[in-house]
Structure formats: C-alpha cells, structure tokens
Write a protein that holds these residues in place. Structure first.
Motif, mmCIF file in Angstrom:
data_model
loop_
_atom_site.group_PDB
_atom_site.id
_atom_site.type_symbol
_atom_site.label_atom_id
_atom_site.label_comp_id
_atom_site.label_asym_id
_atom_site.label_seq_id
_atom_site.Cartn_x
_atom_site.Cartn_y
_atom_site.Cartn_z
ATOM 1 N N LEU A 102 27.568 -55.253 -14.473
ATOM 2 C CA LEU A 102 27.915 -53.830 -14.529
ATOM 3 C C LEU A 102 28.159 -53.263 -13.134
ATOM 4 O O LEU A 102 29.070 -52.444 -12.944
ATOM 5 C CB LEU A 102 26.818 -53.053 -15.246
ATOM 6 N N LEU A 103 27.357 -53.675 -12.163
ATOM 7 C CA LEU A 103 27.568 -53.208 -10.792
ATOM 8 C C LEU A 103 28.906 -53.706 -10.231
ATOM 9 O O LEU A 103 29.612 -52.958 -9.547
ATOM 10 C CB LEU A 103 26.424 -53.665 -9.892
ATOM 11 N N ILE A 104 29.255 -54.931 -10.526
ATOM 12 C CA ILE A 104 30.538 -55.470 -10.057
ATOM 13 C C ILE A 104 31.690 -54.678 -10.670
ATOM 14 O O ILE A 104 32.652 -54.324 -9.977
ATOM 15 C CB ILE A 104 30.647 -56.972 -10.376
ATOM 16 N N ILE A 105 31.596 -54.386 -11.958
ATOM 17 C CA ILE A 105 32.651 -53.607 -12.620
ATOM 18 C C ILE A 105 32.739 -52.215 -12.011
ATOM 19 O O ILE A 105 33.827 -51.706 -11.714
ATOM 20 C CB ILE A 105 32.400 -53.546 -14.136
ATOM 21 N N ALA A 106 31.587 -51.566 -11.809
ATOM 22 C CA ALA A 106 31.574 -50.214 -11.239
ATOM 23 C C ALA A 106 32.157 -50.206 -9.822
ATOM 24 O O ALA A 106 32.945 -49.313 -9.475
ATOM 25 C CB ALA A 106 30.153 -49.657 -11.238
ATOM 26 N N LEU A 107 31.781 -51.182 -9.009
ATOM 27 C CA LEU A 107 32.315 -51.240 -7.648
ATOM 28 C C LEU A 107 33.819 -51.528 -7.645
ATOM 29 O O LEU A 107 34.558 -50.987 -6.813
ATOM 30 C CB LEU A 107 31.561 -52.300 -6.834
ATOM 31 N N LYS B 153 36.649 -49.144 -6.022
ATOM 32 C CA LYS B 153 37.657 -49.596 -5.055
ATOM 33 C C LYS B 153 39.056 -49.226 -5.514
ATOM 34 O O LYS B 153 39.881 -48.773 -4.711
ATOM 35 C CB LYS B 153 37.562 -51.117 -4.863
ATOM 36 N N ALA B 154 39.337 -49.407 -6.797
ATOM 37 C CA ALA B 154 40.657 -49.040 -7.316
ATOM 38 C C ALA B 154 40.900 -47.544 -7.163
ATOM 39 O O ALA B 154 41.985 -47.117 -6.742
ATOM 40 C CB ALA B 154 40.778 -49.454 -8.780
ATOM 41 N N TYR B 155 39.890 -46.741 -7.478
ATOM 42 C CA TYR B 155 40.015 -45.289 -7.328
ATOM 43 C C TYR B 155 40.271 -44.925 -5.863
ATOM 44 O O TYR B 155 41.154 -44.123 -5.558
ATOM 45 C CB TYR B 155 38.738 -44.605 -7.822
ATOM 46 N N PHE B 156 39.518 -45.517 -4.955
ATOM 47 C CA PHE B 156 39.660 -45.191 -3.533
ATOM 48 C C PHE B 156 41.044 -45.571 -3.013
ATOM 49 O O PHE B 156 41.667 -44.817 -2.267
ATOM 50 C CB PHE B 156 38.564 -45.888 -2.717
ATOM 51 N N TYR C 9 43.512 -43.118 -4.484
ATOM 52 C CA TYR C 9 43.319 -41.766 -3.946
ATOM 53 C C TYR C 9 43.769 -41.662 -2.491
ATOM 54 O O TYR C 9 44.487 -40.736 -2.135
ATOM 55 C CB TYR C 9 41.842 -41.378 -4.075
ATOM 56 N N GLU C 10 43.366 -42.598 -1.672
ATOM 57 C CA GLU C 10 43.652 -42.500 -0.237
ATOM 58 C C GLU C 10 44.966 -43.162 0.171
ATOM 59 O O GLU C 10 45.824 -42.531 0.757
ATOM 60 C CB GLU C 10 42.512 -43.117 0.585
ATOM 61 N N PHE C 11 45.105 -44.448 -0.143
ATOM 62 C CA PHE C 11 46.244 -45.191 0.387
ATOM 63 C C PHE C 11 47.534 -44.925 -0.379
ATOM 64 O O PHE C 11 48.619 -45.097 0.164
ATOM 65 C CB PHE C 11 45.930 -46.683 0.451
ATOM 66 N N MET C 12 47.419 -44.548 -1.655
ATOM 67 C CA MET C 12 48.623 -44.196 -2.410
ATOM 68 C C MET C 12 48.828 -42.676 -2.423
ATOM 69 O O MET C 12 49.730 -42.186 -3.087
ATOM 70 C CB MET C 12 48.533 -44.748 -3.829
ATOM 71 N N HIS C 13 47.954 -41.943 -1.732
ATOM 72 C CA HIS C 13 48.067 -40.499 -1.530
ATOM 73 C C HIS C 13 48.043 -39.694 -2.823
ATOM 74 O O HIS C 13 48.608 -38.616 -2.885
ATOM 75 C CB HIS C 13 49.327 -40.150 -0.731
ATOM 76 N N MET C 14 47.394 -40.206 -3.879
ATOM 77 C CA MET C 14 47.307 -39.452 -5.129
ATOM 78 C C MET C 14 46.354 -38.272 -5.008
ATOM 79 O O MET C 14 46.468 -37.312 -5.760
ATOM 80 C CB MET C 14 46.811 -40.345 -6.272
ATOM 81 N N VAL D 224 50.532 -40.751 -13.532
ATOM 82 C CA VAL D 224 50.262 -42.113 -13.077
ATOM 83 C C VAL D 224 48.989 -42.653 -13.720
ATOM 84 O O VAL D 224 48.925 -43.807 -14.144
ATOM 85 C CB VAL D 224 50.148 -42.159 -11.531
ATOM 86 N N LEU D 225 47.962 -41.811 -13.833
ATOM 87 C CA LEU D 225 46.670 -42.274 -14.330
ATOM 88 C C LEU D 225 46.644 -42.477 -15.844
ATOM 89 O O LEU D 225 46.002 -43.399 -16.326
ATOM 90 C CB LEU D 225 45.570 -41.295 -13.917
#
Length: 139
Positions: A52-57, A61-64, A67-72, A83-84
């Motif tokens: 569960l921790l691996i899935i959450a992390l 990472k996908a969200y980050f 959010y940041e690198f794709m400027h969403m 997009v979401l």
C-alpha cells in the motif's frame, strides 16, 4: 496573474523537485526490497502495508510530475480536468479488464476440470440386457 520566477529560483525549484522524486524512489525501492526479504515471507501484514505504501508513493510521484513538470498546477481547472478525467477512466478500465480476465480464467479452469472428469460407466440397459438374459436362461 501568475507570478514569474527568476532563472535562479526556477533552477532551484527543479532541483528540489528532482531531490523529492529521488527520495521517494529510494523509499519505494527499499520497501520493495523489504517485501522480497526472506524474513518477510511469513509476515502478511508487513507485505500488505509495504504494498500500500508503494502504491501511495507511486501515485504521489505521478501527481507531482503532472502538477509541477507538466505545469497542470498552473492551468485553469477545465483544462486540468480534461486531462485528469480520461486518466481516471483509464485506471478504471484497467481494473475492470483485469477483474474480467480473472473471472474468465476461473471459469476456464472449471470447464477444463469438468472435461477431465470421467463419467461413470453404467451396465447396459434396455433391449440389449434382455437379449443377454435370454441367452443365459437354460431352455
């Protein structure tokens, strides 16, 4: 209006983001190695928590990255949702297809088991039995 950062602030932000992603990746790898450890094979709750921790992390990472690198994070809400929403539908479809495939596999195993089962052989019934009976009776 959006706040514009200087070049140095932008570079600093990118390095902070990369450091965060690296740290999360290292934690994911350590959790994966913990799950693969020999002593953890018999400790089911540890494996479930680590999974569960691996899935959450991974989701974080996908969200980050989005959010940041794709400027969403800096776009209007309508564009971000356009997009979401397909992404969530894709995840739903993957879960549904895996579930359906598992049901097909279980049904196929039942069919193969039934095909391998031997039907009991019964004694002859009907006219053939009467003919055998007539031959055995002395005349």
């Amino acid at each position: 209006m959006a706040q514009h950062l200087s070049y140095e602030e932008s570079v600093s932000g990118v390095w902070k983001g990369l450091g965060l992603l690296a740290a999360v990746t290292v934690v994911e790898v350590l959790l994966s190695l913990l799950k693969a450890a020999e002593f953890a094979e018999n400790i089911r709750p540890l494996i479930y928590v680590a999974s569960l921790l691996i899935i959450a992390l991974s989701v974080y990472k996908a969200y980050f990255i989005i959010y940041e690198f794709m400027h969403m994070g800096y776009e209007v809400k309508g564009l971000a949702m356009s997009v979401l929403l397909p992404t969530f539908l894709l995840l739903w479809a993957l879960i549904a297809f895996f579930n359906e495939g598992d049901a097909w596999r279980k049904n196929r195993e039942k069919i193969e088991f039934r095909n391998e089962a031997k039907a009991p052989v019964a004694a002859p019934v009907g006219l053939l039995e009467d003919v055998y009976m007539l031959e055995e009776v002395p005349a």
